[in-house]
Design a protein around this motif. Structure first.
Motif, PDB file in Angstrom:
ATOM      1  N   ILE A 219       0.844  -1.202   0.000  1.00  0.00           N
ATOM      2  CA  ILE A 219       0.000   0.000   0.000  1.00  0.00           C
ATOM      3  C   ILE A 219       0.878   1.251   0.000  1.00  0.00           C
ATOM      4  CG2 ILE A 219      -1.658   1.335   1.384  1.00  0.00           C
ATOM      5  CD1 ILE A 219      -3.167  -0.952   0.485  1.00  0.00           C
TER       6      ILE A 219
ATOM      7  N   LEU B 102      -6.091  10.766  -2.573  1.00  0.00           N
ATOM      8  CA  LEU B 102      -6.743   9.961  -3.603  1.00  0.00           C
ATOM      9  C   LEU B 102      -5.982   8.650  -3.823  1.00  0.00           C
ATOM     10  CD1 LEU B 102      -8.880   9.394  -5.696  1.00  0.00           C
ATOM     11  CD2 LEU B 102      -7.746  10.956  -7.275  1.00  0.00           C
TER      12      LEU B 102
ATOM     13  N   THR C  96      -4.345   6.967  -1.643  1.00  0.00           N
ATOM     14  CA  THR C  96      -4.704   6.078  -0.528  1.00  0.00           C
ATOM     15  C   THR C  96      -6.072   5.458  -0.769  1.00  0.00           C
ATOM     16  OG1 THR C  96      -3.474   7.526   0.961  1.00  0.00           O
ATOM     17  CG2 THR C  96      -4.984   5.957   1.983  1.00  0.00           C
ATOM     18  N   ARG C  97      -6.999   6.303  -1.194  1.00  0.00           N
ATOM     19  CA  ARG C  97      -8.349   5.814  -1.456  1.00  0.00           C
ATOM     20  C   ARG C  97      -8.348   4.737  -2.533  1.00  0.00           C
ATOM     21  NH1 ARG C  97     -13.465   9.135  -3.698  1.00  0.00           N
ATOM     22  NH2 ARG C  97     -14.918   7.412  -3.427  1.00  0.00           N
ATOM     23  N   LEU C  98      -7.594   5.008  -3.600  1.00  0.00           N
ATOM     24  CA  LEU C  98      -7.515   4.050  -4.704  1.00  0.00           C
ATOM     25  C   LEU C  98      -6.923   2.729  -4.233  1.00  0.00           C
ATOM     26  CD1 LEU C  98      -6.247   6.341  -7.621  1.00  0.00           C
ATOM     27  CD2 LEU C  98      -8.530   5.318  -7.387  1.00  0.00           C
ATOM     28  N   ALA C  99      -5.864   2.810  -3.417  1.00  0.00           N
ATOM     29  CA  ALA C  99      -5.208   1.591  -2.943  1.00  0.00           C
ATOM     30  C   ALA C  99      -6.194   0.692  -2.197  1.00  0.00           C
ATOM     31  CB  ALA C  99      -4.028   1.953  -2.044  1.00  0.00           C
ATOM     32  N   PHE C 100      -6.930   1.274  -1.253  1.00  0.00           N
ATOM     33  CA  PHE C 100      -7.857   0.459  -0.472  1.00  0.00           C
ATOM     34  C   PHE C 100      -9.036  -0.006  -1.318  1.00  0.00           C
ATOM     35  CE2 PHE C 100      -5.597   2.538   3.052  1.00  0.00           C
ATOM     36  CZ  PHE C 100      -5.242   1.398   3.747  1.00  0.00           C
TER      37      PHE C 100
END
Lengths: 199, 199
Positions: B6, B23, B25-29
């Protein structure tokens, strides 16, 4: 006229959250302008995510080749104390502070309709089963660590009902004026609970 | 506590234009929650971009295994008529209208300081050499198809100076594109009339 590789890129990346066709197009042309090693590194980073899935105990992330996440498999932590959080990023933020030494349940992003989705209901039931099996039906403490707004409050009430017989105490993280925050800009509800929780 | 996959993803993707750490971080999760075939498809789309580079004649995109782009290698088009555009997306928008049947020069995104970057100077010199070599020093027409704002006008003036002896006429796309409007957002009809009214 648009090369098919660009079209394909735009088609797939524009479906990701917060990336529409315009940003996907911009990214595509930006990346073609970069050397291929930049693209290869992004490919690797993307592929790396395939090595992650969810911990089957707390639903945080873990490596696919491990059975449990780093937190659930940490013998130094207290499994009797369980924090319920909404998102993985909330868990990470809490972990960075070192304020909590128990285990977690990651609930998953809450819908705004104020009801649990079926996956979230399953996770709560899963936690109940985990308390029954590992803690003889009673956790020492369940900390509800949801965002402090009326929607988080409502969800917290629902969670309290689910676990009312499964924990010695159910707490919520304290509400108050944040560090560096001025009273002038805090809303009334925050100030009221900050006063109630004065110490 | 954040899995290294991540972290790596966030580190690299947050450097892309309009994708900050939040964004990324959001995409990763989001992506970890998807099945691995979704990630594999995105990897493929990303990798596909490595098969593209720039046409060495007009600087639009081409397949790495071809010498020239589809436009430069199209025998039915008129090499004596050359449109100078800023971005690849501008070229694509113009091509969709079918209003122009010549060749192009893609200048690259203009800096807001109102001067050409060295890469852009090279591209303009490259076009001059192309006109000398292929058209005996004189193009039939150079159409300056830049966005219609004061900055585009200023750039157009600079381009006119560079090519004043290299073309029978130098035109700019006309009245159709509204003042302050960029080509990217203009509808097809506007672009068609702008081409018809070039002067």
């Amino acid at each position: 006229m648009i090369p098919e590789q660009i079209q394909k890129f735009i088609e797939l990346f524009s479906k990701l959250p917060s990336i529409g066709p315009r940003l996907a197009t911009r990214l595509a042309f930006y990346l073609v302008g970069k050397d291929t090693s930049t693209i290869s590194r992004l490919e690797e980073a993307l592929g790396g995510l395939k090595k992650l899935d969810r911990c089957e105990r707390c639903f945080f992330l873990k490596n696919t080749d491990k059975k449990l996440c780093d937190i659930c498999s940490d013998k130094k932590r207290d499994p009797g104390s369980i924090a319920i959080v909404e998102k993985e990023t909330d868990l990470i933020t809490i972990e960075k502070t070192g304020a909590f030494h128990g285990h977690y349940l990651v609930l998953g992003e809450l819908a705004e309709r104020g009801v649990f989705e079926s996956a979230q209901k399953l996770r709560l039931q899963h936690l109940k089963a985990r308390i029954n099996k590992e803690l003889s039906g009673k956790a020492k403490e369940i900390v509800i660590a949801l965002s402090q707004n009326s929607f988080g409050d409502f969800t917290a009430t629902l969670i309290e009902q689910v676990f009312k017989n499964s924990a010695e105490k159910i707490t919520r993280i304290g509400r108050g004026v944040p560090t560096g925050g001025s009273i002038e800009f805090a809303d009334e509800e925050t100030i009221m609970s900050a006063f109630k929780r004065r110490n």
